[in-house]
Design an enzyme around this catalytic site. Structure first.
Site, mmCIF file in Angstrom:
data_model
loop_
_atom_site.group_PDB
_atom_site.id
_atom_site.type_symbol
_atom_site.label_atom_id
_atom_site.label_comp_id
_atom_site.label_asym_id
_atom_site.label_seq_id
_atom_site.Cartn_x
_atom_site.Cartn_y
_atom_site.Cartn_z
ATOM 1 N N GLU A 119 1.152 -1.336 -0.099
ATOM 2 C CA GLU A 119 -0.095 0.129 -0.067
ATOM 3 C C GLU A 119 1.018 1.135 0.049
ATOM 4 O O GLU A 119 2.249 1.560 0.899
ATOM 5 C CB GLU A 119 -0.990 0.150 1.257
ATOM 6 C CG GLU A 119 -1.541 -1.212 1.475
ATOM 7 C CD GLU A 119 -2.422 -1.097 3.123
ATOM 8 O OE1 GLU A 119 -2.626 -0.092 3.676
ATOM 9 O OE2 GLU A 119 -2.860 -2.676 3.092
ATOM 10 N N LYS A 121 2.320 5.080 1.422
ATOM 11 C CA LYS A 121 2.399 4.738 3.074
ATOM 12 C C LYS A 121 1.907 6.813 2.998
ATOM 13 O O LYS A 121 2.974 7.569 2.336
ATOM 14 C CB LYS A 121 3.671 4.950 3.315
ATOM 15 C CG LYS A 121 4.307 5.237 5.016
ATOM 16 C CD LYS A 121 5.802 4.299 4.934
ATOM 17 C CE LYS A 121 6.011 5.445 7.008
ATOM 18 N NZ LYS A 121 5.232 5.908 7.076
ATOM 19 N N ASP A 123 1.849 10.351 3.249
ATOM 20 C CA ASP A 123 2.498 10.963 4.654
ATOM 21 C C ASP A 123 1.423 12.113 5.174
ATOM 22 O O ASP A 123 1.749 13.549 4.781
ATOM 23 C CB ASP A 123 3.617 11.622 4.273
ATOM 24 C CG ASP A 123 4.684 12.276 4.972
ATOM 25 O OD1 ASP A 123 4.868 12.448 6.183
ATOM 26 O OD2 ASP A 123 5.863 12.954 4.514
ATOM 27 N N TYR A 227 -7.711 7.935 4.618
ATOM 28 C CA TYR A 227 -8.247 6.872 3.513
ATOM 29 C C TYR A 227 -8.219 5.705 4.908
ATOM 30 O O TYR A 227 -6.603 5.898 5.488
ATOM 31 C CB TYR A 227 -6.447 7.290 2.386
ATOM 32 C CG TYR A 227 -6.786 7.767 1.759
ATOM 33 C CD1 TYR A 227 -7.337 7.381 0.156
ATOM 34 C CD2 TYR A 227 -6.047 8.987 1.530
ATOM 35 C CE1 TYR A 227 -7.465 8.124 -0.321
ATOM 36 C CE2 TYR A 227 -5.980 9.972 -0.094
ATOM 37 C CZ TYR A 227 -6.644 9.611 -1.006
ATOM 38 O OH TYR A 227 -6.600 10.428 -1.308
ATOM 39 N N LYS A 317 11.290 2.547 2.566
ATOM 40 C CA LYS A 317 10.648 4.522 1.754
ATOM 41 C C LYS A 317 11.716 4.645 1.126
ATOM 42 O O LYS A 317 12.787 4.739 0.945
ATOM 43 C CB LYS A 317 11.880 5.229 3.983
ATOM 44 C CG LYS A 317 11.071 5.412 4.754
ATOM 45 C CD LYS A 317 10.014 6.120 5.196
ATOM 46 C CE LYS A 317 9.756 6.474 5.962
ATOM 47 N NZ LYS A 317 9.801 7.422 7.094
ATOM 48 N N CYS A 409 24.863 44.999 9.704
ATOM 49 C CA CYS A 409 24.351 44.981 9.279
ATOM 50 C C CYS A 409 23.175 44.667 8.339
ATOM 51 O O CYS A 409 23.420 46.072 8.365
ATOM 52 C CB CYS A 409 23.783 44.520 11.257
ATOM 53 S SG CYS A 409 21.915 44.357 11.018
ATOM 54 N N CYS A 412 19.708 47.167 10.418
ATOM 55 C CA CYS A 412 20.635 48.334 11.187
ATOM 56 C C CYS A 412 21.889 49.086 11.063
ATOM 57 O O CYS A 412 22.064 50.345 11.319
ATOM 58 C CB CYS A 412 20.279 47.853 12.106
ATOM 59 S SG CYS A 412 21.519 47.219 13.317
ATOM 60 N N CYS A 427 25.239 40.503 14.292
ATOM 61 C CA CYS A 427 25.053 42.103 14.428
ATOM 62 C C CYS A 427 25.645 42.018 16.075
ATOM 63 O O CYS A 427 24.749 41.433 16.980
ATOM 64 C CB CYS A 427 23.478 42.432 13.989
ATOM 65 S SG CYS A 427 23.423 44.101 14.552
ATOM 66 N N CYS A 432 18.588 46.637 16.416
ATOM 67 C CA CYS A 432 18.680 46.226 16.024
ATOM 68 C C CYS A 432 16.707 45.693 15.704
ATOM 69 O O CYS A 432 16.096 45.000 16.367
ATOM 70 C CB CYS A 432 19.090 45.675 15.581
ATOM 71 S SG CYS A 432 19.341 44.904 13.264
HETATM 72 S S1 IVH Z 1 -0.259 0.636 8.918
HETATM 73 C C1 IVH Z 1 0.874 -1.876 12.459
HETATM 74 N N1 IVH Z 1 -0.577 1.488 6.227
HETATM 75 O O1 IVH Z 1 2.501 5.395 8.875
HETATM 76 C C2 IVH Z 1 -0.132 -0.854 11.366
HETATM 77 N N2 IVH Z 1 0.225 2.816 7.834
HETATM 78 O O2 IVH Z 1 5.671 4.886 10.238
HETATM 79 C C3 IVH Z 1 0.656 0.341 11.411
HETATM 80 N N3 IVH Z 1 0.994 4.953 7.115
HETATM 81 O O3 IVH Z 1 1.720 5.380 12.291
HETATM 82 C C4 IVH Z 1 -0.310 1.212 10.234
HETATM 83 N N4 IVH Z 1 0.337 4.786 5.492
HETATM 84 O O4 IVH Z 1 0.180 7.061 10.334
HETATM 85 C C5 IVH Z 1 -0.438 2.064 7.715
HETATM 86 N N5 IVH Z 1 -0.914 2.455 4.132
HETATM 87 C C6 IVH Z 1 -0.644 2.700 5.332
HETATM 88 C C7 IVH Z 1 -0.369 3.851 5.842
HETATM 89 C C8 IVH Z 1 0.434 3.942 6.964
HETATM 90 C C9 IVH Z 1 0.776 5.581 6.217
HETATM 91 C C10 IVH Z 1 1.419 5.613 8.254
HETATM 92 C C11 IVH Z 1 0.815 5.653 10.057
HETATM 93 C C12 IVH Z 1 1.865 4.582 10.495
HETATM 94 C C13 IVH Z 1 3.161 5.087 9.922
HETATM 95 C C14 IVH Z 1 3.511 3.818 10.888
#
Ligand code: IVH
Length: 675
Positions: A119, A121, A123, A227, A317, A409, A412, A427, A432
């Site tokens: 899935e 991730k 932010d 989501y 990441k 500066c 000033c 400065c 200032c």
């Molecule tokens: S699963 C045990 N799924 O990432 C399950 N987290 O670093 C943990 N996050 O605190 C979460 N998208 O805020 C999961 N598709 C996703 C996510 C997700 C973003 C965030 C979430 C979590 C953090 C973990």
């Protein structure tokens, strides 16, 4: 009267509006025009006004936000909201996959078919939402993972979050991510710029700030999205697989991210990770990676969790986005302490959906280390924040201009000096205007006196009109004076005066950090407030006495001494006293030193039976003890709970005394925080 006909129409309108909200906000497939939607909404509002007794909490009219809440409450999560371990590259993901297979080999569940779910991730910040009898009952932020803040009223304003669920799970909990889409983020920051408020560094902070607003009408005015990615019942996964959970959440009416995929092995995972990585820039919201989860619940259970993160999932990441652009000019900014910070003015460039035109160069040493000059093409990196950093010179410009620190500066004209052993040029002019401006902004900022609405546009006007010279003058401002400023109405002037007056109640540690003493930030101010009963004792303290406080070394002690030795500063402190600021520690008993804890260093590990980590920490600090993150020879006690992890092993190796919660509480005697 004609209630029957009306209530039929009310029901029909609600159904229609819910359907169109779902089409628009969840599926991104509107079926009608905005005008048509607004017309139906207005008609429903009109009917509900005539028959207020028919209004239900899940009516589409109930998403507009209500009066400000007075404070915040926290509640425990149904089961801990864990975080995830990270994989920073493909090898680390492969290592995760090997470990999963090894662990499952040992467990009989390992032989059932094996799949991963990938899935995006997102932010943002995670939020749990619970439904009772199909109705949204409570929304809770992640908080410390064990308990979170109640944000139900604000969550209700998120259009993609269903107010009621249909189907087979009337009593359920969803967990998912609140995000602020990029266009909404840019709009919020644009508005804040006009209002002279500080800008949000990134959409994640903006989403967090918006979700935790006290006034849900403000939340309603900004577009947040939710989501869902996790379905629970009584704190446990409701279904046998993650894939099924996502589909079910979608059927229940939640928005589920369409970028999800079942993968049979790590090779397939890597393929989607690469595919989505290329998509990243085009998404309307920010992501920072891909979450990989073992699909089967039985296998998840067999793998288990550490105190911090599940062993069945990992966050891959993506590397921060880097782009090249020209460094057009280097200008200088003067900060609160007079430090001159060089700023790179860049040819504007888009980095992951945000236009970037400035980057900090920190100081002269950094400019020399980078070997950068005006006219060069540089590589910049944006790692989530709007202000990016300059990584290196890619190509030297044809007409390079080298930067030198100005001798005067730029604000000033005062002398600029570099103290021996210091990186910064400063400065030296105490008056200032740049320093005064930054001092005022620091004073008003959220983590200091938290004066809502006092941003740079207003501060600039207050200074040019000579209404204030220092922060103490703020407390003498009148509504009439503020109302006379540009773009100010009566109401906002009244609000600002009220916000300034309200800041009188900020506790002593904030007042100490508001003074703007060098090296005395939030944390040091707290330590000082814990070591001295009030401002007078702090002002009178010698360098030796100051150094007796926790973590205060000779350099900081000297700065504090020098600050209070200065007649201007002493006069300033007196003005603050007259303005009515808190000069004593709120609860003297809270710093009563408890024998055996005061002065001792604690490390917390594992989950305690009744205290949260924050509680335990607060209790230790309240009686003069200290909490650190890792076990060393200097640690006096390790307070261990369930699933303690490596800190416990280290404590045993080093012979550090390990205590449990019961023992800890008996050490404290009757002392409790805030007594
Ligand atoms: S699963 C045990 N799924 O990432 C399950 N987290 O670093 C943990 N996050 O605190 C979460 N998208 O805020 C999961 N598709 C996703 C996510 C997700 C973003 C965030 C979430 C979590 C953090 C973990």
């Amino acid at each position: 009267m004609k209630l029957d006909a009306d209530s039929q129409e009310i029901e029909r309108l609600r159904d229609e509006l819910r359907k169109h909200e779902h089409q628009y906000y969840v599926l991104d497939q509107p079926l009608i025009s905005d005008a048509e939607y607004d017309r139906m909404m207005r008609r429903l509002q009109e009917l509900e006004r005539t028959h207020p007794e028919t209004v239900t909490p899940d009516s589409p009219t109930q998403r507009v936000g209500g009066a400000p809440r007075s404070g915040t409450g926290t509640v425990p999560h149904s089961s801990p909201m864990l975080s995830l371990d990270n994989a920073l590259n493909e090898e680390e993901l492969a290592a995760f996959d090997r470990r999963v297979h090894e662990l499952l080999q040992a467990a009989p569940e390992g032989r059932t078919p094996f799949r991963y779910v990938a899935e995006l991730k997102l932010d943002g910040l995670s939020m749990a939402v619970r439904y009772r009898a199909s109705q949204l009952a409570i929304a809770i932020t992640r908080g410390d993972g064990r308990e979170g803040e109640v944000v139900t009223e604000n969550a209700r304003t998120i259009r993609s979050l269903p107010l009621s669920v249909h189907g087979e799970f009337p009593d359920m909990e969803a967990r998912g991510e609140v995000v602020m889409p990029r266009p909404a983020f840019e709009a919020v920051n644009h508005q804040r710029e006009i209002e002279g408020l500080s800008l949000f560094a990134n959409p994640r902070n903006a989403a967090a700030g918006t979700l935790r607003m006290l006034d849900s009408r403000v939340t309603a005015s900004r577009r947040l999205d939710y989501y869902a990615y996790y379905l629970l019942q009584d704190g446990q996964p409701a279904l046998d697989s993650q894939w099924e959970s996502l589909d079910t959440l979608e059927q229940l009416g939640f928005k589920v991210n369409p970028h999800r995929k079942l993968c049979n092995d790590v090779g397939e995972l890597l393929a989607v990770i690469r595919e989505w990585g290329a998509l990243r820039e085009q998404l309307p919201y920010e992501i920072d990676g891909v979450v990989v989860k073992v699909d089967s619940r039985r296998q998840q259970e067999a793998l288990g969790s550490t105190a911090k993160a599940p062993r069945w999932a990992i966050a891959f990441k993506y590397a921060a986005v880097q782009v090249e652009t020209e460094l057009e000019r280097i200008t200088v900014q003067v900060g609160r302490t007079g430090a001159l910070t060089p700023v790179a003015n860049l040819r504007p460039v888009e980095v992951s959906g945000v236009t970037v035109s400035r980057a900090t160069l920190h100081n002269m040493d950094e400019i020399e280390r980078l070997g950068v000059a005006e006219g060069d093409t540089v590589l910049i990196e944006r790692s989530g924040d709007v202000i990016p950093k300059v990584l290196r010179v890619v190509q030297q410009g044809r007409h390079r201009r080298f930067f030198t620190m100005p001798a005067e500066c730029p604000v000033c004209g005062g002398n600029v000096v570099r103290e021996p052993g210091e990186v910064a040029y400063r400065c030296v002019n105490a008056n200032c205007p740049a320093k005064i401006r930054e001092t005022l902004l620091h004073f008003a900022s959220r983590s200091v006196m938290d004066i809502d609405g006092l941003g740079d546009v207003i501060v600039d006007q207050l200074l040019t009109r000579e209404l204030v010279r220092n922060p103490a003058d703020l407390y003498r401002l009148t509504v009439e004076q503020i109302e006379a400023l540009d773009r100010m109405g009566r109401k906002s002037a009244e609000n600002l005066v009220a916000a300034i007056a309200g800041s009188r109640n900020q506790p002593l540690p904030r007042v100490i950090s508001a003074l703007g003493i060098r090296f005395v930030g939030e944390r040091t101010a707290q330590l000082l407030a814990a070591a001295f009963p009030g401002m007078d004792e702090l002002m009178a303290a010698s360098e030796e006495e100051l150094q007796r406080a926790d973590e205060i070394g000779p350099k900081v002690a000297r700065c504090i001494r020098d600050f209070f030795a200065d007649a201007h500063n002493r006069a300033f402190v007196e003005e603050l006293r007259e303005a009515g600021l808190q000069f004593r520690f709120h609860s003297p008993a809270a710093i009563a030193r408890v024998e055996g804890v005061a002065g001792k260093t604690f490390v917390l590990t594992g989950t305690l039976p009744s205290l949260s980590r924050e509680d335990a920490k607060a209790r230790i600090e309240a009686v003069g003890g200290k909490v650190t993150g890792s076990v060393s020879g200097k640690t006096d006690f390790v307070l261990a709970g369930a699933d303690p992890g490596s800190k416990l092993e280290r404590a045993q190796t080093l012979g550090v005394r390990v205590i449990d919660e019961a023992e800890f509480l008996s050490m404290l005697g009757s002392a409790s925080p805030g007594d």
